[in-house]
Motif scaffolding. Sequence first.
Motif, PDB file in Angstrom:
ATOM      1  N   VAL A   1       0.841  -1.196   0.000  1.00 48.57           N
ATOM      2  CA  VAL A   1       0.000   0.000   0.000  1.00 48.57           C
ATOM      3  C   VAL A   1       0.879   1.250   0.000  1.00 48.57           C
ATOM      4  O   VAL A   1       0.648   2.197  -0.764  1.00 48.57           O
ATOM      5  N   SER A   2       1.910   1.245   0.838  1.00 52.02           N
ATOM      6  CA  SER A   2       2.821   2.391   0.919  1.00 52.02           C
ATOM      7  C   SER A   2       3.591   2.587  -0.384  1.00 52.02           C
ATOM      8  O   SER A   2       3.808   3.731  -0.822  1.00 52.02           O
ATOM      9  N   SER A   3       3.984   1.497  -1.014  1.00 48.24           N
ATOM     10  CA  SER A   3       4.742   1.596  -2.267  1.00 48.24           C
ATOM     11  C   SER A   3       3.888   2.196  -3.378  1.00 48.24           C
ATOM     12  O   SER A   3       4.349   3.048  -4.147  1.00 48.24           O
ATOM     13  N   ILE A   4       2.638   1.743  -3.482  1.00 42.99           N
ATOM     14  CA  ILE A   4       1.755   2.284  -4.518  1.00 42.99           C
ATOM     15  C   ILE A   4       1.453   3.755  -4.238  1.00 42.99           C
ATOM     16  O   ILE A   4       1.434   4.591  -5.157  1.00 42.99           O
ATOM     17  N   ALA A   5       1.234   4.096  -2.967  1.00 42.91           N
ATOM     18  CA  ALA A   5       1.017   5.502  -2.608  1.00 42.91           C
ATOM     19  C   ALA A   5       2.239   6.344  -2.958  1.00 42.91           C
ATOM     20  O   ALA A   5       2.113   7.503  -3.369  1.00 42.91           O
ATOM     21  N   ALA A   6       3.432   5.751  -2.810  1.00 44.86           N
ATOM     22  CA  ALA A   6       4.666   6.473  -3.136  1.00 44.86           C
ATOM     23  C   ALA A   6       4.773   6.748  -4.633  1.00 44.86           C
ATOM     24  O   ALA A   6       5.273   7.805  -5.049  1.00 44.86           O
TER      25      ALA A   6
ATOM     26  N   ASP B   1      -8.228  -4.369 -17.249  1.00 40.62           N
ATOM     27  CA  ASP B   1      -8.943  -5.484 -16.643  1.00 40.62           C
ATOM     28  C   ASP B   1      -8.463  -6.835 -17.176  1.00 40.62           C
ATOM     29  O   ASP B   1      -8.708  -7.875 -16.584  1.00 40.62           O
ATOM     30  N   ARG B   2      -7.791  -6.806 -18.312  1.00 42.99           N
ATOM     31  CA  ARG B   2      -7.242  -8.042 -18.880  1.00 42.99           C
ATOM     32  C   ARG B   2      -5.767  -8.219 -18.518  1.00 42.99           C
ATOM     33  O   ARG B   2      -5.312  -9.311 -18.228  1.00 42.99           O
ATOM     34  N   ILE B   3      -5.028  -7.128 -18.533  1.00 40.67           N
ATOM     35  CA  ILE B   3      -3.597  -7.191 -18.235  1.00 40.67           C
ATOM     36  C   ILE B   3      -3.248  -6.033 -17.313  1.00 40.67           C
ATOM     37  O   ILE B   3      -3.346  -4.877 -17.719  1.00 40.67           O
ATOM     38  N   LEU B   4      -2.855  -6.341 -16.097  1.00 43.65           N
ATOM     39  CA  LEU B   4      -2.431  -5.314 -15.145  1.00 43.65           C
ATOM     40  C   LEU B   4      -0.924  -5.432 -14.966  1.00 43.65           C
ATOM     41  O   LEU B   4      -0.424  -6.399 -14.416  1.00 43.65           O
ATOM     42  N   ILE B   5      -0.175  -4.473 -15.446  1.00 42.49           N
ATOM     43  CA  ILE B   5       1.279  -4.562 -15.491  1.00 42.49           C
ATOM     44  C   ILE B   5       1.887  -3.618 -14.468  1.00 42.49           C
ATOM     45  O   ILE B   5       1.664  -2.416 -14.502  1.00 42.49           O
ATOM     46  N   ARG B   6       2.673  -4.191 -13.547  1.00 48.70           N
ATOM     47  CA  ARG B   6       3.319  -3.378 -12.518  1.00 48.70           C
ATOM     48  C   ARG B   6       4.253  -2.340 -13.116  1.00 48.70           C
ATOM     49  O   ARG B   6       4.319  -1.202 -12.656  1.00 48.70           O
ATOM     50  N   SER B   7       4.991  -2.753 -14.146  1.00 46.65           N
ATOM     51  CA  SER B   7       5.953  -1.826 -14.741  1.00 46.65           C
ATOM     52  C   SER B   7       5.271  -0.601 -15.322  1.00 46.65           C
ATOM     53  O   SER B   7       5.865   0.480 -15.372  1.00 46.65           O
TER      54      SER B   7
ATOM     55  N   SER C   1      12.010   6.551  -9.316  1.00 46.89           N
ATOM     56  CA  SER C   1      11.235   5.572 -10.086  1.00 46.89           C
ATOM     57  C   SER C   1      11.882   4.198 -10.048  1.00 46.89           C
ATOM     58  O   SER C   1      11.200   3.172  -9.896  1.00 46.89           O
ATOM     59  N   LEU C   2      13.196   4.151 -10.177  1.00 42.15           N
ATOM     60  CA  LEU C   2      13.910   2.873 -10.151  1.00 42.15           C
ATOM     61  C   LEU C   2      13.761   2.183  -8.807  1.00 42.15           C
ATOM     62  O   LEU C   2      13.482   0.971  -8.741  1.00 42.15           O
ATOM     63  N   LEU C   3      13.891   2.939  -7.734  1.00 47.68           N
ATOM     64  CA  LEU C   3      13.761   2.359  -6.396  1.00 47.68           C
ATOM     65  C   LEU C   3      12.357   1.812  -6.174  1.00 47.68           C
ATOM     66  O   LEU C   3      12.178   0.721  -5.614  1.00 47.68           O
ATOM     67  N   LEU C   4      11.349   2.535  -6.626  1.00 49.48           N
ATOM     68  CA  LEU C   4       9.969   2.078  -6.454  1.00 49.48           C
ATOM     69  C   LEU C   4       9.676   0.856  -7.316  1.00 49.48           C
ATOM     70  O   LEU C   4       8.952  -0.054  -6.904  1.00 49.48           O
ATOM     71  N   PHE C   5      10.229   0.817  -8.504  1.00 52.22           N
ATOM     72  CA  PHE C   5      10.024  -0.338  -9.375  1.00 52.22           C
ATOM     73  C   PHE C   5      10.582  -1.610  -8.735  1.00 52.22           C
ATOM     74  O   PHE C   5       9.938  -2.667  -8.753  1.00 52.22           O
TER      75      PHE C   5
ATOM     76  N   LEU D   1       8.098  -2.678  -6.051  1.00 51.97           N
ATOM     77  CA  LEU D   1       6.814  -3.192  -6.537  1.00 51.97           C
ATOM     78  C   LEU D   1       6.939  -4.580  -7.157  1.00 51.97           C
ATOM     79  O   LEU D   1       5.950  -5.291  -7.299  1.00 51.97           O
ATOM     80  N   ARG D   2       8.129  -4.984  -7.523  1.00 50.31           N
ATOM     81  CA  ARG D   2       8.317  -6.313  -8.111  1.00 50.31           C
ATOM     82  C   ARG D   2       8.026  -7.424  -7.109  1.00 50.31           C
ATOM     83  O   ARG D   2       7.860  -8.587  -7.494  1.00 50.31           O
TER      84      ARG D   2
END
Length: 385
Positions: A13-18, A70-76, A176-180, A183-184
Motif C-alpha cells: 500500500v505504501s509503495s503504490i502511494a509512493a 482489466d485483462r492485463i495489469l502490469i506493474r511496470s 522511479s527505479l527504487l519504487l520499481f 513493486l516487483r
Amino acid sequence: MSPAEKRFQSGHVSSIAATHLLHDTYTSFFAPLLPLLSEKLGFTYALAGALSVVQRIPALFNPLFGIIADRILIRSGIILCPVVAVVSMSLIGLAPSIIMLAVLMLVSGITAAVYHVTAPVLMRRVSGDKVGRGMSFFMFGGELARTVGPLLVTAAVSWWGLEGIWRLIPVGLIASLLLFLNLRTIRKEDLLHFSTPAKEPLLKSFRGMTPLFSTILPIMFFRGFSKSALALFLPSYMVDHGHSLKTAAIALAVLELAAALGALGAGSLSDRIGRRKVLLGIMLISPALMYLFTLSGGIVLWLLLILMGLLFFASTPVFMAMIHDLNSDRPSLANGLFMTMNFAAGSAIAMLVGFAADHCGLLLTYKITALLGLFAIPPALCVKK
C-alpha cells in the motif's frame, strides 16, 4: 474473500502511494509556474484553463484503458507513467512556445490517464477488506505531491531559473527505479485476480454502474468549481492580492498538505461511519469556507486555507471507495469511468473558471464558485447510506 485477501498489505500500500506521490509531484508543476509561464509566453487565464484541458484530454480514453487493464495489469506500467511524467513536466520551463508547452502537457496527461486507471485497482487488491483506508493512502500520496511539487519546483526556479528546472529529471528517475524494484515483490496472485477471462457482458457492467455514477456526477461537478479555482489559480490569486510568488507557492503547498491529511482521514472515516455522512458533511461546510476566504486576510486567510484543504479534496477517496464497493468484475473499467467523469468535468470547469477570471477577476470568481458549491448538497443527500 480468503484471510489472505482480507489482509491489509501495508508495505505494498505504501509503495503504490509512493508512486502516486512521485507522479503527481511532477504533474503539479504547472500551477505554481503559471505566473512565470504566462509572463514568458504571454497567455491569459482563459488560455491557462485551456492548457489544463489539454492535459486532461487523454482522460476521455480512460474507459478504454480500463478495459485493457482489466485483462492485463502490469506493474511496470505503474512505474513507466511516473518516468514519462518526470521528463515531460521538467521540460516545461524550456518550452519556447505555447504549442510546445501544450505538447508537454498532453504527454503528462496521457501518463496521468493510464496511471490513475491502473494504480487504484492494484491498491484495492492489496488493501484487503479495508478499501476506504487503502484509497485514503492512495489519495494521501497524490495530495501530498501537490504540497511537495510547488515547493520543489519553486526552489528549483530560485536555484536555476525557470529554464533550469530540467535538472529535476535525475531525481525523479532514481526514485522511479527504487519504487520499481519494490513493486516487483507484489504477489502474482494479486495481479492475476483482475485478469480472469470470465467476465459479465460489457453492457451489463455499464448498467450496474449507472445508478452510482448518476448520483456522484452532479456532486463532482458543482463542488469542482471551488476545487478547480483553488488548485489552478490560487498562486495567481495570491499574487494579484499583493503576495510574492514564494508566498503564493507556500499557500498552495499549505492547501495541498491539508488536502493530503484530509484525504488520508476521509476514506478511513467513511469505512467507520458511512460514505454518505462523510460526503454530506463536506458538501455542507465547503461553500461557507470558500466564501469566507474571499473576505479574509492575515492569519485568518491561512487558517481558512488549511480548513479548505482538509475538506475540499477529501471526497475523492470516498468516491473511489464507493466505486470499488460495487465489487464489479471490471474494476479498472469502473475506475476508468470515474476518472473520465472527474477529469472531463474538471476540464470544463477549469475553462469556465478561467473565462470568469478574465472577465470578472479572481475575487468575484471565487465568490461565484462558493455559491455554486451549494448545488452539490441535494445530490449528496441522495447517496445511499
